[in-house]
Design a protein around this motif. Sequence first.
Motif, mmCIF file in Angstrom:
data_model
loop_
_atom_site.group_PDB
_atom_site.id
_atom_site.type_symbol
_atom_site.label_atom_id
_atom_site.label_comp_id
_atom_site.label_asym_id
_atom_site.label_seq_id
_atom_site.Cartn_x
_atom_site.Cartn_y
_atom_site.Cartn_z
ATOM 1 N N ARG A 193 0.838 -1.206 0.000
ATOM 2 C CA ARG A 193 0.000 0.000 0.000
ATOM 3 C C ARG A 193 0.870 1.252 0.000
ATOM 4 O O ARG A 193 0.590 2.215 -0.723
ATOM 5 N N ALA A 194 1.919 1.249 0.806
ATOM 6 C CA ALA A 194 2.828 2.394 0.847
ATOM 7 C C ALA A 194 3.507 2.586 -0.504
ATOM 8 O O ALA A 194 3.624 3.714 -1.002
ATOM 9 N N THR A 195 3.937 1.497 -1.112
ATOM 10 C CA THR A 195 4.607 1.558 -2.417
ATOM 11 C C THR A 195 3.687 2.153 -3.472
ATOM 12 O O THR A 195 4.065 3.080 -4.201
ATOM 13 N N LEU A 196 2.488 1.625 -3.556
ATOM 14 C CA LEU A 196 1.546 2.086 -4.583
ATOM 15 C C LEU A 196 1.061 3.502 -4.302
ATOM 16 O O LEU A 196 0.891 4.303 -5.226
ATOM 17 N N GLY A 197 0.894 3.844 -3.030
ATOM 18 C CA GLY A 197 0.505 5.208 -2.679
ATOM 19 C C GLY A 197 1.560 6.222 -3.080
ATOM 20 O O GLY A 197 1.242 7.282 -3.637
ATOM 21 N N LEU A 198 2.814 5.895 -2.819
ATOM 22 C CA LEU A 198 3.899 6.804 -3.209
ATOM 23 C C LEU A 198 4.040 6.882 -4.728
ATOM 24 O O LEU A 198 4.359 7.950 -5.263
ATOM 25 N N LEU A 199 3.810 5.783 -5.418
ATOM 26 C CA LEU A 199 3.840 5.818 -6.887
ATOM 27 C C LEU A 199 2.817 6.812 -7.409
ATOM 28 O O LEU A 199 3.120 7.630 -8.284
ATOM 29 N N VAL A 200 1.609 6.756 -6.875
ATOM 30 C CA VAL A 200 0.550 7.666 -7.320
ATOM 31 C C VAL A 200 0.900 9.115 -6.975
ATOM 32 O O VAL A 200 0.754 10.005 -7.798
ATOM 33 N N GLU A 201 1.379 9.334 -5.757
ATOM 34 C CA GLU A 201 1.659 10.696 -5.296
ATOM 35 C C GLU A 201 2.893 11.323 -5.931
ATOM 36 O O GLU A 201 2.894 12.517 -6.235
ATOM 37 N N LEU A 206 10.311 -4.245 -5.884
ATOM 38 C CA LEU A 206 9.257 -3.970 -4.910
ATOM 39 C C LEU A 206 7.962 -3.573 -5.618
ATOM 40 O O LEU A 206 6.887 -4.088 -5.303
ATOM 41 N N LEU A 207 8.066 -2.679 -6.588
ATOM 42 C CA LEU A 207 6.872 -2.245 -7.313
ATOM 43 C C LEU A 207 6.265 -3.401 -8.104
ATOM 44 O O LEU A 207 5.048 -3.551 -8.144
ATOM 45 N N ALA A 208 7.102 -4.222 -8.701
ATOM 46 C CA ALA A 208 6.587 -5.381 -9.440
ATOM 47 C C ALA A 208 5.784 -6.289 -8.510
ATOM 48 O O ALA A 208 4.680 -6.726 -8.845
ATOM 49 N N TRP A 235 13.051 -7.450 -1.317
ATOM 50 C CA TRP A 235 13.021 -6.914 -2.681
ATOM 51 C C TRP A 235 14.302 -6.114 -2.908
ATOM 52 O O TRP A 235 14.517 -5.090 -2.263
ATOM 53 N N PRO A 236 15.152 -6.524 -3.826
ATOM 54 C CA PRO A 236 16.473 -5.909 -3.981
ATOM 55 C C PRO A 236 16.479 -4.506 -4.593
ATOM 56 O O PRO A 236 17.500 -3.831 -4.561
#
Length: 188
Positions: free
Chosen positions: A11-19, A51-53, A45-46
């Motif tokens: 959730r943090a990863t995808l939220g930061l991607l959007v923001e 991580l995003l994948a 995740w290296p």
Amino acid sequence: MAPRKEQEIFRATLGLLVERGYEGLTVEGVAERSGVNKTTIYRWWPSKAALLAAALIEADALAVDPPDTGSLRGDLEALVREISALLTESPSAEIAVAALGAAVHQPELAEATRRFFADRLAREQQVFERARRRGELREDADPMLIMDLLGGAVWLRAVFRGLPLGDGFAAEAVRSVLDGAALPAHPA
């Protein structure tokens, strides 16, 4: 890693991607937002691309369960409705658009996007296998082409054209793919 903590990281990863976009997405930012040490994230995740994948494929926000309505037409209509919801409802719509936009310029993210779509198609295969067993689908029918036509129609209509997907969109899209749009030829 505990599934709940993993989902918090996603959730943090995808939220930061959007923001912030892909360039603004950092493992440090994900660690801060999720409350997980960045070394723990790097252990699993290296890279931020890895991580995003993982987030794209495994996050609850983008989950799709292949339907089993008892018919190919019903299953495909349900899939089109699920894809439509993913591309028109928050937060999944923003995530999809941000990931697609970033994939254009980032080769490692483009690979993650390809893995995302490969994973989705692998999950959808059971719809086509059941349809073949029921005698509803030709043996040489290409599931990827069918899903590309249906999913592509949703992407084009909802994301690129910015048009609403009405109540009958799923049924009409599936009808067009399965039955075609041309009238039968009249014998001369």
